[in-house]
Scaffold this motif. Sequence first.
Motif, mmCIF file in Angstrom:
data_model
loop_
_atom_site.group_PDB
_atom_site.id
_atom_site.type_symbol
_atom_site.label_atom_id
_atom_site.label_comp_id
_atom_site.label_asym_id
_atom_site.label_seq_id
_atom_site.Cartn_x
_atom_site.Cartn_y
_atom_site.Cartn_z
ATOM 1 N N VAL A 170 0.897 -1.142 0.022
ATOM 2 C CA VAL A 170 -0.114 -0.067 -0.081
ATOM 3 C C VAL A 170 0.871 1.243 0.057
ATOM 4 N N TYR A 171 0.392 2.269 -0.879
ATOM 5 C CA TYR A 171 1.274 3.369 -0.867
ATOM 6 C C TYR A 171 0.343 4.559 -0.410
ATOM 7 N N THR A 172 0.938 5.461 0.426
ATOM 8 C CA THR A 172 0.011 6.505 0.983
ATOM 9 C C THR A 172 0.924 7.900 0.986
ATOM 10 N N ASP A 173 0.065 8.727 0.919
ATOM 11 C CA ASP A 173 0.756 10.435 1.232
ATOM 12 C C ASP A 173 0.780 10.435 2.604
ATOM 13 N N PRO A 174 2.133 10.790 3.146
ATOM 14 C CA PRO A 174 2.883 10.841 4.371
ATOM 15 C C PRO A 174 1.520 11.834 5.119
ATOM 16 N N ASN A 175 1.271 13.000 4.465
ATOM 17 C CA ASN A 175 0.433 13.777 5.279
ATOM 18 C C ASN A 175 -0.871 13.501 5.523
ATOM 19 N N ALA A 176 -1.408 12.405 4.908
ATOM 20 C CA ALA A 176 -2.553 11.706 5.157
ATOM 21 C C ALA A 176 -2.731 10.609 5.983
ATOM 22 N N THR A 177 -1.554 10.002 6.371
ATOM 23 C CA THR A 177 -1.189 8.637 7.010
ATOM 24 C C THR A 177 -1.367 9.018 8.651
ATOM 25 N N VAL A 178 -2.464 8.026 9.070
ATOM 26 C CA VAL A 178 -2.665 8.370 10.519
ATOM 27 C C VAL A 178 -1.761 7.339 11.304
ATOM 28 N N ALA A 179 -2.045 6.095 11.061
ATOM 29 C CA ALA A 179 -1.309 4.873 12.007
ATOM 30 C C ALA A 179 -0.838 3.774 10.851
ATOM 31 N N TRP A 180 -0.111 2.867 11.570
ATOM 32 C CA TRP A 180 -0.042 1.521 10.970
ATOM 33 C C TRP A 180 0.423 0.485 12.002
ATOM 34 N N SER A 181 0.090 -0.635 11.643
ATOM 35 C CA SER A 181 0.331 -1.795 12.571
ATOM 36 C C SER A 181 1.811 -1.910 12.930
ATOM 37 N N GLY A 182 2.152 -2.422 14.032
ATOM 38 C CA GLY A 182 3.492 -2.401 14.522
ATOM 39 C C GLY A 182 4.323 -3.320 13.718
ATOM 40 N N SER A 183 3.768 -4.238 13.160
ATOM 41 C CA SER A 183 4.544 -5.251 12.400
ATOM 42 C C SER A 183 5.017 -4.670 10.875
ATOM 43 N N LEU A 184 4.674 -3.382 10.541
ATOM 44 C CA LEU A 184 5.036 -2.888 9.225
ATOM 45 C C LEU A 184 6.112 -1.824 9.598
ATOM 46 N N THR A 185 6.922 -1.646 8.430
ATOM 47 C CA THR A 185 7.988 -0.511 8.596
ATOM 48 C C THR A 185 7.902 0.099 7.229
ATOM 49 N N PRO A 186 7.599 1.288 7.030
ATOM 50 C CA PRO A 186 7.349 1.893 5.790
ATOM 51 C C PRO A 186 8.732 2.426 5.361
ATOM 52 N N GLU A 187 8.753 2.459 3.883
ATOM 53 C CA GLU A 187 9.832 2.983 3.266
ATOM 54 C C GLU A 187 9.617 4.075 2.382
ATOM 55 N N PHE A 188 10.235 5.127 2.063
ATOM 56 C CA PHE A 188 9.732 6.402 1.420
ATOM 57 C C PHE A 188 10.434 6.312 0.071
ATOM 58 N N VAL A 189 9.459 6.621 -1.039
ATOM 59 C CA VAL A 189 9.687 6.361 -2.315
ATOM 60 C C VAL A 189 9.493 7.923 -2.846
ATOM 61 N N THR A 190 9.848 8.089 -3.675
ATOM 62 C CA THR A 190 9.808 9.463 -4.692
ATOM 63 C C THR A 190 9.075 9.024 -6.064
ATOM 64 N N ASP A 191 8.407 9.831 -6.611
ATOM 65 C CA ASP A 191 7.910 9.555 -7.881
ATOM 66 C C ASP A 191 7.627 10.856 -8.480
ATOM 67 N N GLN A 207 6.190 9.529 -1.073
ATOM 68 C CA GLN A 207 5.091 8.448 -0.711
ATOM 69 C C GLN A 207 5.641 7.406 0.218
ATOM 70 N N MET A 208 4.866 7.013 1.385
ATOM 71 C CA MET A 208 5.225 5.813 2.074
ATOM 72 C C MET A 208 4.671 4.470 1.351
ATOM 73 N N LYS A 209 5.534 3.611 1.398
ATOM 74 C CA LYS A 209 5.268 2.345 1.012
ATOM 75 C C LYS A 209 5.231 1.297 2.014
ATOM 76 N N PHE A 210 4.154 0.435 2.220
ATOM 77 C CA PHE A 210 3.832 -0.428 3.234
ATOM 78 C C PHE A 210 3.799 -1.738 2.459
ATOM 79 N N SER A 211 4.904 -2.656 3.022
ATOM 80 C CA SER A 211 4.896 -3.843 2.427
ATOM 81 C C SER A 211 4.855 -4.934 3.626
ATOM 82 N N GLY A 212 4.267 -6.069 3.347
ATOM 83 C CA GLY A 212 4.379 -7.158 4.253
ATOM 84 C C GLY A 212 2.812 -7.602 4.728
#
Length: 230
Positions: A170-191, A207-212
């Motif tokens: 899942v890719y998200t806008d950092p400014n619109a991202t509220v929370a995520w589960s502790g099992s995830l570590t976001p990486e930052f990508v530029t487009d 963008q924030m990229k969440f994998s897993g």
Amino acid sequence: MSRYSMNEFVKQTQQQDKGEGLFELETPRMLEINLNGQIWAKAGAMISYRGNIKYEREGIFEHGLGKLFKKAFTGEGTSLMKATGNGKLYVADQGKKISILHLQGESIFVNGNDLLAFEPSIEWDIKLMRKIAGMMSGGLFNVRLEGNGMIAITSHYEPLTLLVTPNHPVYTDPNATVAWSGSLTPEFVTDISFKTFIGRGSGESIQMKFSGEGFVVVQPYEEVYFSDQQ
């Protein structure tokens, strides 16, 4: 008309005891804390209280030197207040919608600006997103919460939870991202193409990229952070 009388207004808006325990949503945007002991809340979030409650701003060494250094480095605006005593405490944050979560050994990351209150039994730590600091106004940080107890988070309007699976990041806008589960570590990508397409400022290309395996909570609002926020 009687439906607009003062008595009717009081009847429609007065506080009601719902018997839901420590945290109770008095309205979707106002949290009632039935305090009997201690609670941590966002500094400045108190709007009313009744009973015998004492307030203290977070002490400079309250949570250890490590967190103090991280707070100074992030320049973050989520100072905490400690409420102690017995009574009813009402907290809110700029009319944002409130969600209550009961952690039962789980962990969750919450955007630092969206953390409203939590029980002292919850362990927490500040995590600065170093890769994005400087790329956005004021950088971006989050708080990792873990353990057993209640927490309350906020969002602009209704939150949406997106499930993350190994085959569907899942890719998200950092400014619109509220929370995520502790099992995830976001990486930052530029487009760059994405930035060009929407024709906005440089921050929009991050963008924030969440994998897993887990979930991400987003809001229908892009929150702007300022480096001088206190």
